[in-house]
Design a protein around this motif. Structure first.
Motif, PDB file in Angstrom:
ATOM      1  N   LEU A 144       0.855  -1.174   0.000  1.00  0.00           N
ATOM      2  CA  LEU A 144       0.000   0.000   0.000  1.00  0.00           C
ATOM      3  C   LEU A 144       0.892   1.225   0.000  1.00  0.00           C
ATOM      4  O   LEU A 144       2.011   1.190   0.501  1.00  0.00           O
ATOM      5  N   SER A 145       0.368   2.307  -0.557  1.00  0.00           N
ATOM      6  CA  SER A 145       1.184   3.498  -0.743  1.00  0.00           C
ATOM      7  C   SER A 145       1.895   3.918   0.539  1.00  0.00           C
ATOM      8  O   SER A 145       2.971   4.486   0.495  1.00  0.00           O
ATOM      9  N   LYS A 353       5.778   1.806  -4.482  1.00  0.00           N
ATOM     10  CA  LYS A 353       4.984   1.726  -3.253  1.00  0.00           C
ATOM     11  C   LYS A 353       3.619   1.123  -3.525  1.00  0.00           C
ATOM     12  O   LYS A 353       2.867   0.847  -2.604  1.00  0.00           O
ATOM     13  N   ASP A 354       3.277   0.975  -4.782  1.00  0.00           N
ATOM     14  CA  ASP A 354       1.914   0.604  -5.144  1.00  0.00           C
ATOM     15  C   ASP A 354       1.871  -0.718  -5.910  1.00  0.00           C
ATOM     16  O   ASP A 354       0.878  -1.043  -6.545  1.00  0.00           O
ATOM     17  N   LYS A 388       3.267   6.251 -12.826  1.00  0.00           N
ATOM     18  CA  LYS A 388       2.247   7.088 -12.194  1.00  0.00           C
ATOM     19  C   LYS A 388       2.204   8.425 -12.922  1.00  0.00           C
ATOM     20  O   LYS A 388       3.245   8.950 -13.316  1.00  0.00           O
TER      21      LYS A 388
END
Ligand code: ATP
Ligand code: MG
Ligand code: MG
Length: 415
Positions: A144-145, A353-354, A388
């Motif tokens: 998760l972020s 992070k994702d 992103k």
């Protein structure tokens, strides 16, 4: 290969496999392949479907970013970038009808792209093509972020803390933990939630020679996972195997000192978690530090819109892109290049992070010496490594702001 099949695609040979926020995935009934198709919101005008050309460019960007940026940073043994394929539109339409009633209702605010025919073809990581007596197990953990803090704590590795973190994920998966058996999701989808005890029922044949107590099965399962996440073995495809010997397994209990002792070793650099952490740490500036640089870029592009492509703001994600990002000077020299490199580092860290980690466990049984032992070959992959968007920086900033102000509100301050 799928490339050869593209002309004669048959929706009956593809099944719904899963989906995230951005894409829907179908798997082939025989070949160990998946197709990843984009989704878009049916209501949100902002995300109105792009032109076919734009969708293909977006797909190519995803593959380039994975191949030329994330794979060198994370290690190519963990990353499978896949290839863009063009599917017949009739096939895509039939497929979207076929998968619709397998989709979880809460995901249906978005619809599958049926206009472009663009898809990403990837190896199916849940069905490794090695024959086994028991179907392979596969565990997906979505980071998760906010998990950087979590991983950073693990830098001083604490096996025990990791053990309990995974135990918690098993007991309460929240879209961030899935278990596949023989390629089929058996746990973790909101609609496929097993009680822990019926999950352990399904895992039992893999552990403790098939007759362990629930507690032991859970314990061994978590141990294998922790091992795979921390393994930095360079043996290649086969991965490393953990042998769970009959006797040891029966004696091991959750409280055994062997497993609960604190383990102050660092997170191994070449383990899958170690590699992801290193990329997450590319965001050396926090969002407050980054914002002025982000504004510098925005302002510059406002004055010199044509510089956008030279600076590779939205790609192409090629070797030069990675080099610029890696050769960023340590000190701010006031240049636009410095600002761009910092923003790009931040975006790459956001991707890290994702992402999801897929741990594939291939059961093996040693019949030779007669002693009943269960063993696994394991390998880890990292998936969902899309770039992103540049304006994601702003969105993240708003998010961080909310967290900080909520924190400040709660903080009674010095009294
Ligand atoms: P998110 O909302 O997490 O960003 P996403 O929309 O980007 O997700 P993915 O995570 O790439 O989509 O794919 C959705 C799901 O499909 C994954 O969580 C995983 O379970 C499955 N999946 C994706 N790629 C593969 C693969 N190569 N092999 C097997 N399963 C896969
Ligand atoms: Mg995902
Ligand atoms: Mg994603």
């Amino acid at each position: 290969s799928v490339m050869d099949l593209v002309d004669k695609m048959d929706e009956n040979e593809w099944n719904y496999h899963g989906e995230g926020n951005k894409s829907l995935v179908v798997s082939h009934v025989q070949m160990s392949r998946v197709l990843r198709l984009l989704k878009y919101s049916s209501e949100d005008a902002e995300n109105a479907p792009q032109t076919t050309e734009e969708t293909f460019r977006q797909m190519e960007n995803i593959v380039d970013f994975s191949n030329n940026v994330m794979s060198p940073l994370l290690g190519d043994k963990f990353v499978h970038s896949g290839e863009v394929v063009k599917l017949p539109l009739e096939f895509v339409r039939q497929l979207s009808i076929k998968v619709q009633h397998h989709r979880p209702a809460w995901r249906c605010d978005k619809v599958m792209d049926i206009y472009s025919g663009a898809a990403l073809c990837l190896p199916n990581l849940t069905t490794p093509s090695i024959p086994t007596h028991n179907p392979p197990l596969c565990v997906e953990i979505k980071l998760l972020s906010s998990s950087r803090k979590g991983l950073e704590q693990h830098r001083r590795r604490n096996r025990q803390r990791m053990y309990f973190a995974i135990k918690h994920l098993i007991e309460e998966p929240q879209n961030n933990f899935k278990i596949f058996k023989g390629g089929k999701c058996i746990h973790g989808d909101r609609d496929e939630m097993l009680s822990v005890s019926s999950l352990l029922q399904k895992l039992r044949p893999y552990f403790s020679c098939g007759n362990g107590r629930n507690k032991t099965v859970l314990h061994d399962f978590i141990q294998v996972l922790v091992d795979s996440l921390l393994s930095s073995d360079e043996e290649g495809d086969e991965g490393v195997e953990r042998r769970l010997e009959g006797r040891m397994v029966c004696e091991a209990s959750l409280c055994s000192t062997e497993f609960l002792r604190t383990d102050p070793q660092p997170l191994p650099r070449d383990s899958v978690l170690g590699r992801i952490l290193q990329v997450q740490l590319l965001d050396s500036l926090d969002i407050e530090g980054l914002l002025p640089l982000y504004r510098r870029v925005e302002q510059y592009l406002h004055h010199f819109p044509k510089e956008r492509s030279r600076l590779q703001i939205d790609g192409p994600y090629d070797k030069a892109f990675l080099e610029k990002l890696q050769k960023c000077p340590a000190e701010d020299d006031g240049s636009i290049e410095y600002a761009v490199a910092k923003v790009q580092q931040y975006r790459v860290a956001m991707t890290a992070k994702d992402c999801s980690i897929m741990v594939t466990l291939v059961p093996r049984r040693d019949e030779e010496d007669g002693s009943e032992r269960a063993a696994f070959s394991f390998s880890a992959s990292i998936l969902d490594l899309d770039p992103k968007p540049q304006d994601g920086v702003r969105r993240q900033q708003r998010l961080d702001h909310r967290v900080v102000s909520a924190y400040l509100r709660d903080d009674p301050g010095p009294s």
